[in-house]
Write a protein that holds these residues in place. Structure first.
Motif, PDB file in Angstrom:
ATOM      1  N   UNK A 137       0.824  -1.213   0.000  1.00 49.55           N
ATOM      2  CA  UNK A 137       0.000   0.000   0.000  1.00 49.55           C
ATOM      3  C   UNK A 137       0.856   1.260   0.000  1.00 49.55           C
ATOM      4  N   UNK A 138       2.001   1.210   0.713  1.00 53.90           N
ATOM      5  CA  UNK A 138       2.928   2.349   0.682  1.00 53.90           C
ATOM      6  C   UNK A 138       3.455   2.576  -0.729  1.00 53.90           C
ATOM      7  N   UNK A 139       3.701   1.481  -1.451  1.00 49.51           N
ATOM      8  CA  UNK A 139       4.178   1.600  -2.834  1.00 49.51           C
ATOM      9  C   UNK A 139       3.113   2.252  -3.717  1.00 49.51           C
ATOM     10  N   UNK A 140       1.860   1.839  -3.567  1.00 49.02           N
ATOM     11  CA  UNK A 140       0.777   2.413  -4.371  1.00 49.02           C
ATOM     12  C   UNK A 140       0.576   3.892  -4.028  1.00 49.02           C
ATOM     13  N   UNK A 141       0.661   4.224  -2.751  1.00 48.98           N
ATOM     14  CA  UNK A 141       0.536   5.626  -2.350  1.00 48.98           C
ATOM     15  C   UNK A 141       1.647   6.459  -2.977  1.00 48.98           C
ATOM     16  N   UNK A 142       2.864   5.922  -3.000  1.00 48.63           N
ATOM     17  CA  UNK A 142       3.991   6.615  -3.624  1.00 48.63           C
ATOM     18  C   UNK A 142       3.724   6.856  -5.104  1.00 48.63           C
ATOM     19  N   UNK A 143       3.158   5.863  -5.792  1.00 49.20           N
ATOM     20  CA  UNK A 143       2.869   6.011  -7.224  1.00 49.20           C
ATOM     21  C   UNK A 143       1.756   7.034  -7.446  1.00 49.20           C
ATOM     22  N   UNK A 144       0.774   7.056  -6.577  1.00 52.37           N
ATOM     23  CA  UNK A 144      -0.305   8.035  -6.711  1.00 52.37           C
ATOM     24  C   UNK A 144       0.221   9.461  -6.521  1.00 52.37           C
ATOM     25  N   UNK A 145       1.177   9.622  -5.608  1.00 56.78           N
ATOM     26  CA  UNK A 145       1.766  10.943  -5.415  1.00 56.78           C
ATOM     27  C   UNK A 145       2.581  11.366  -6.631  1.00 56.78           C
ATOM     28  N   UNK A 146       3.230  10.391  -7.263  1.00 52.26           N
ATOM     29  CA  UNK A 146       3.949  10.697  -8.511  1.00 52.26           C
ATOM     30  C   UNK A 146       2.971  11.114  -9.606  1.00 52.26           C
ATOM     31  N   UNK A 147       1.827  10.428  -9.665  1.00 49.40           N
ATOM     32  CA  UNK A 147       0.796  10.807 -10.645  1.00 49.40           C
ATOM     33  C   UNK A 147       0.384  12.265 -10.469  1.00 49.40           C
ATOM     34  N   UNK A 148       0.150  12.640  -9.222  1.00 47.97           N
ATOM     35  CA  UNK A 148      -0.298  14.000  -8.935  1.00 47.97           C
ATOM     36  C   UNK A 148       0.742  15.038  -9.344  1.00 47.97           C
ATOM     37  N   UNK A 149       2.019  14.644  -9.287  1.00 47.47           N
ATOM     38  CA  UNK A 149       3.089  15.559  -9.697  1.00 47.47           C
ATOM     39  C   UNK A 149       3.350  15.487 -11.200  1.00 47.47           C
ATOM     40  N   UNK A 150       2.624  14.591 -11.893  1.00 47.45           N
ATOM     41  CA  UNK A 150       2.818  14.454 -13.336  1.00 47.45           C
ATOM     42  C   UNK A 150       4.002  13.595 -13.724  1.00 47.45           C
ATOM     43  N   UNK A 151       4.564  12.844 -12.770  1.00 49.76           N
ATOM     44  CA  UNK A 151       5.700  11.954 -13.055  1.00 49.76           C
ATOM     45  C   UNK A 151       5.150  10.572 -13.387  1.00 49.76           C
ATOM     46  N   UNK A 152       4.946  10.323 -14.686  1.00 53.57           N
ATOM     47  CA  UNK A 152       4.280   9.094 -15.114  1.00 53.57           C
ATOM     48  C   UNK A 152       5.266   7.966 -15.413  1.00 53.57           C
ATOM     49  N   UNK A 153       6.511   8.311 -15.760  1.00 56.69           N
ATOM     50  CA  UNK A 153       7.493   7.290 -16.129  1.00 56.69           C
ATOM     51  C   UNK A 153       8.425   7.034 -14.952  1.00 56.69           C
TER      52      UNK A 153
END
Length: 492
Positions: A137-153
């Motif tokens: 879940x921590x990993x998914x939260x980290x990815x969601x925060x990257x999404x919000x910053x526009x870091x998709x790759x």
């Protein structure tokens, strides 16, 4: 007179090298023609020599079940037949045990792997699954925060190394580690630096002990947590709790988690030795877990149909209070086949090496392997042999479907997965649990978008690691069907 001295030295060196490189011939074993070439020496000097690939070449060049080869100045007996290897490692009565896990208490020798085996039983792993899901879940939260910053790759391999480090830090060291956020965490060095032993060292000086620069800092963490659990009675359902129980001579197979404190003289292990075991577990599991998850995703990203089948299987899961149940993981048959196919094509331990402790006559042969000589089973070469697996370089999970296995009895016995006989991984159930949790979390929340034109190279150092300049660059696109679901909102 002075000219005779260098001539004498060169002659002694020549005779010594010739004596070494005639070992298998003198013992009557089938052997390769040995020679030292300048090309080999220059590759070794530049650390460009890849010994796993060299062993695979020797496997394909040989014809006999046994083949004597030379790893630089070290005679090694290559076992080219899985059934023979299984017989040797299962029936050798300790002749080929891994000495790293030996422990001597008084006059009795223990094999710690056998003592640790109950740690990885289903009833012990079930409580640990909650911690593993928290890390996911921590990993998914980290990815969601990257999404919000526009870091998709992102580099998927690096992401999964951090996931594996967090798992081991949480369960082996008793830390609430979240290296996705804690950039200065002590375990970050393991996440940021893949364990890459020098090629020359792993090829020639396998027995030279190496101390991690973090060893003493990790010892302090272990010492603190052991004191908390022994003196204050703190219980945390993880591997460290079970290691503390083992240290106190408690029965690991019981249902109890509390430590029955023993006096210092009766303890099986010192805190220093316990810390050594913890670090060995960390180092041996980290690359295996991270590489298996990474390479599974790398392979299925190239075959959308496989991804669809996995996501359909995941969709059938039922989360109780946002948590997966252990029995559900065991019922994921198609994911099982995918993990097996990854382990077949990219075995985490491509070569099983064991040193003979005492002269041993190999079963159903006339040959005897001498004391301190190395026996090697080339798993990577065997599991990529088209004699056993059709189209071995293709990723085909359905080859492990029961009906398919009927086409070849050899295929059934040749797949090794987590090791064979005395070299079998006692933590394989733990490994499967951690791998499946990561796959479920990622495939449940994201679509994988991989650039097929991006160069990707997989090397064995010795574990399979993607060595391309940019790692495994991949775009994770949030799955629309889950973007507003209760799971996606409540699972963090």
């Amino acid at each position: 007179m002075w000219l005779l001295l260098p001539i004498l030295c060169y002659s002694v060196i020549y005779l010594y090298v010739r004596h070494i490189y005639s070992y298998w011939q003198r013992k009557g074993f089938p052997s390769e023609q040995a020679a030292l070439s300048w090309d080999f020496l220059s590759q070794a000097y530049r650390r460009e020599f890849r010994h796993v690939e060299a062993i695979c070449e020797a496997y394909h060049e040989g014809k006999d079940r046994l083949l004597g080869i030379y790893c630089f100045f070290r005679p090694v007996l290559l076992v080219r037949n899985v059934d023979l290897a299984r017989n040797i490692l299962q029936q050798a009565n300790g002749h080929f045990m891994d000495s790293k896990w030996d422990y001597v208490k008084g006059y009795k020798r223990f094999n710690l792997l056998e003592k640790l085996a109950p740690m990885f039983s289903t009833k012990r792993l079930m409580p640990m699954l909650i911690n593993a899901q928290d890390v996911g879940n921590n990993m998914i939260q980290h990815l969601q925060e990257r999404e919000e910053r526009g870091e998709l790759e992102l580099d998927l391999q690096q992401l999964l190394r951090i996931y594996a480090v967090n798992i081991m830090g949480n369960l082996v060291y008793g830390l609430d580690a979240n290296n996705f956020e804690q950039q200065d965490h002590i375990l970050n060095i393991y996440a940021n630096s893949p364990t890459r032993q020098g090629h020359l060292k792993s090829f020639t000086l396998r027995g030279v002990p190496q101390k991690s620069p973090l060893t003493y800092r990790l010892l302090d963490i272990i010492q603190h947590n052991v004191e908390q659990r022994e003196e204050r009675g703190i219980i945390r359902k993880d591997m460290l709790q079970l290691l503390v129980k083992l240290r106190n001579g408690n029965d690991l197979s019981s249902d109890k988690w509390q430590v029955e404190h023993a006096i210092e003289e009766d303890k099986l292990m010192s805190v220093k030795r316990l810390a050594q075991v913890a670090e060995d577990l960390l180092q041996s599991a980290l690359d295996s877990l991270a590489s298996t998850i990474t390479l599974t995703l790398y392979e299925i990203a190239q075959q959308p149909l496989i991804v669809e089948k996995l996501q359909a299987e995941i969709k059938e899961l039922h989360f109780k209070d946002g948590q997966l149940q252990f029995e559900q993981l065991e019922d994921m048959k198609y994911m099982d086949m995918c993990v097996k196919e990854t382990l077949r094509k990219y075995p985490p331990v491509p070569l099983i090496e064991r040193t003979c402790r005492k002269s041993y006559t190999l079963p159903n042969t006339k040959f005897t392997i001498g004391e301190n000589k190395t026996l090697m089973v080339p798993l990577l070469a065997i599991q990529r042999d088209e004699k056993y697996f059709s189209e071995p370089l293709k990723y085909k999970p359905l080859r492990f479907l029961n009906e398919k296995l009927k086409q070849s009895e050899q295929c059934r016995s040749t797949f090794v997965g987590f090791g064979i006989g005395g070299a079998q991984c006692v933590a394989q159930n733990f490994g499967k649990m951690v791998i499946k949790v990561a796959l479920i979390k990622l495939l449940l929340n994201y679509h994988l978008e991989w650039d097929e034109n991006a160069p990707v190279e997989v090397s064995h150092l010795p574990a399979p690691i993607i060595t391309s300049a940019n790692g495994l660059k991949i775009k994770l696109k949030a799955r629309e069907i889950l973007s507003h679901s209760n799971y996606r909102k409540n699972s963090i």
